[in-house]
Design an enzyme around this catalytic site. Structure first.
Site, PDB file in Angstrom:
ATOM      1  N   THR A 158      64.547  -1.288   9.447  1.00 16.11           N
ATOM      2  CA  THR A 158      64.750  -0.212  10.419  1.00 16.11           C
ATOM      3  C   THR A 158      64.800  -0.774  11.828  1.00 16.11           C
ATOM      4  OG1 THR A 158      63.592   1.330   8.970  1.00 16.11           O
ATOM      5  CG2 THR A 158      63.848   1.973  11.272  1.00 16.11           C
ATOM      6  N   GLY A 159      63.954  -1.757  12.116  1.00 11.04           N
ATOM      7  CA  GLY A 159      63.963  -2.378  13.434  1.00 11.04           C
ATOM      8  C   GLY A 159      65.296  -3.004  13.768  1.00 11.04           C
ATOM      9  N   GLU A 195      57.105  -3.937  16.646  1.00 16.34           N
ATOM     10  CA  GLU A 195      56.151  -4.594  15.770  1.00 16.34           C
ATOM     11  C   GLU A 195      56.617  -4.302  14.361  1.00 16.34           C
ATOM     12  OE1 GLU A 195      53.951  -5.047  13.002  1.00 16.34           O
ATOM     13  OE2 GLU A 195      52.693  -3.420  13.777  1.00 16.34           O
ATOM     14  N   CYS A 248      49.709  -3.495   8.515  1.00 16.21           N
ATOM     15  CA  CYS A 248      50.566  -4.628   8.874  1.00 16.21           C
ATOM     16  C   CYS A 248      49.792  -5.916   9.104  1.00 16.21           C
ATOM     17  CB  CYS A 248      51.405  -4.295  10.105  1.00 16.21           C
ATOM     18  SG  CYS A 248      50.436  -3.935  11.587  1.00 16.21           S
ATOM     19  N   GLY A 272      57.225  -0.401  12.694  1.00 13.53           N
ATOM     20  CA  GLY A 272      57.719  -0.081  11.366  1.00 13.53           C
ATOM     21  C   GLY A 272      58.322  -1.290  10.687  1.00 13.53           C
ATOM     22  N   GLY A 273      59.222  -1.029   9.735  1.00 21.79           N
ATOM     23  CA  GLY A 273      59.792  -2.087   8.923  1.00 21.79           C
ATOM     24  C   GLY A 273      60.895  -2.856   9.616  1.00 21.79           C
TER      25      GLY A 273
END
Length: 487
Positions: A245-246, A261, A295, A241-242
């Protein structure tokens, strides 16, 4: 089985008891809508999990992990092969659901199902290859009377968090390797696209997966995500994800295995000796497939100045020939973005780029959730379309004179997964492969090519770990050494 809609739900809503916890499907105290991004129609309502549901799911997953570890590698492989068989037989239904909840065109959704079948089969094969090696303890003085080996064991309970853009295959990339290695999983699918994940869970359970081995939590991640990833009973968090958020997940997770990722801003170099038609057509497909919500999609293209105009004109022509519209129509090439808000973001980024001096070669005008494939030139480096991951159907063109300058410009971003070069020169291909700071370099191909068996992940800030079935299995395992002393 589908529950009947409660009195307060719209009459046409399908209510899913979408929380799979402790071997049973359950509803939640609150629900959220899942809508078709193309026409806004309500597809279903799913339960919103709570921290209390997380506690129940973790308790179940701990039981499920012991059940998975007790299975032989052959038994794990058989479950995954049966799931792949059932998925292949039910491909049309899965593809239709992917299109309905994400807006991905039906041709792309059908391809995703095919890839997911392959991912499950690769996982089944890796389950039986998960073996260690003997160790030469006598290679150092004092070890002459010792012999032994190491083996791989599961890490435990894995929290898997998946995005909307490939709701089936990316879930398989987490679940398949995790189960192959003997782990249990708590799956949190994307807020926007939980229905495909529910269908996949049903297949896995029907294929004989121990009931506690897969717990599924739908709903808004902000409501219960911290409780999930921060639990000391979670051995590993696997997230796609983004970056924002990571970062939140990494802070909350503490000391445990994390595989992430976090997206990219992919660059392509088109050398003077490249096949212009092949390069332009591949870049158009690579930039606009899945409405650019990819991505590894092409976002920046550096074209040698001697062929720049010819390349631009060919890519514009290819792009303008693409059919934009209903994602269920097999003739459609570009469907909607996941939500109107995302298309509005693309429009705002376009307006900003134009204000900063960029020129729109084609596209640029939003229609609801559809943002057409858009090509820019003369975009300044401080425009968001250049410096940030767009995750939408936009691409920028830049002329270059020197290959090393193009490589340096391609590397001038924070996040990278794939890069690419089109060239007839083996020497330049190797030079670019060495110089491009990416985890994968595609030669005479678009950045969006991915084989599900190859290692996959980021090469720059914030990315950690690798997917690609064999490599994910290793990430989701740890080694145990066994040493016999004969003295």
């Amino acid at each position: 089985m589908l529950a009947q809609p409660p009195a307060h739900a719209p009459a046409h809503a399908v209510v899913r008891p979408s929380l799979h916890i402790a071997g049973a499907w359950r509803d939640g105290a609150t629900r959220m809508d899942v809508r078709n991004p193309y026409d806004g129609s309500l597809i279903a309502q799913v339960a919103c999990a709570t921290p209390a549901d997380v506690d129940d799911a973790i308790a179940s997953a701990l039981v499920g992990q012991r059940a998975m570890a007790a299975l032989t590698t052959g038994e794990r492989a058989a479950i995954l092969h049966r799931t792949a068989d059932m998925l292949a037989a039910d491909a049309a239904r899965f593809a239709a659901m992917i299109t309905a909840e994400t807006g991905k065109i039906i041709r792309a959704a059908t391809k995703e199902v095919s890839r997911a079948v392959n991912t499950l089969r690769l996982s089944a094969e890796e389950a039986t290859r998960l073996s260690g090696e003997t160790i030469a303890f006598d290679s150092f003085p004092g070890g002459e009377t010792r012999h032994g080996f190491y083996v791989y064991e599961p890490v435990g309970v894995i929290a898997a968090i998946t995005p909307f853009n490939d709701p089936l295959n990316l879930a398989c990339h987490k679940l398949g390797p995790a189960f192959a290695a003997g782990n249990s999983v708590i799956l949190k699918p994307a807020d926007q696209a939980p229905l495909t994940a529910i269908m996949l869970a049903e297949l896995l359970l029907a294929a004989g997966l121990p009931a506690d081995a897969l717990n599924l939590l739908t709903g808004r991640g902000g409501d219960f995500g911290t409780a999930l990833v921060a639990s000391p009973d979670i051995a590993m968090v696997s997230f796609t994800g983004g970056a924002r958020t990571g970062e939140t997940i990494a802070r909350a997770a503490g000391i445990k295995r994390i595989a992430m990722e976090l997206g990219a801003n992919a660059a392509v170099i088109v050398a003077a000796d490249a096949d212009i038609g092949k390069a332009a057509d591949a870049c158009a497909s690579g930039a606009f497939w899945a409405a650019g919500q990819n991505c590894i999609g092409v976002q920046r293209i550096f074209v040698h100045q001697s062929i720049y105009a010819a390349f631009r004109d060919r890519m514009v022509a290819t792009t303008e020939a693409m059919v934009v519209g209903d994602p269920m129509d097999p003739a459609t090439d570009i469907g909607p973005m996941i939500a109107v808000g995302e298309a509005e973001r693309m429009a705002a980024w376009t307006d900003e780029a134009v204000a900063l001096g960029a020129r729109v070669c084609t596209g640029g005008r939003r229609d609801g959730a559809i943002f057409p494939p858009t090509i820019f030139e003369q975009a300044p480096p401080d425009a968001r379309i250049v410096r940030q991951e767009a995750f939408g159907p936009i691409v920028s063109l830049f002329p270059y004179a020197d290959l090393d300058d193009a490589i340096a410009a391609a590397n001038a971003v924070d996040h990278a997964i794939h890069a690419a070069i089109f060239t007839a020169s083996l020497r330049d291909a190797h030079h670019a492969a060495r110089g491009l700071q990416a985890a994968g370099v595609m030669i005479n191909d678009s950045t969006d090519y991915r084989l599900d068996a190859m290692p996959f992940g980021g090469a720059r800030r914030g990315n950690m770990g690798r997917e690609g079935v064999r490599f994910a299995v290793r990430e989701m395992s740890h080694t145990k050494v066994v040493c016999f002393h004969e003295g």
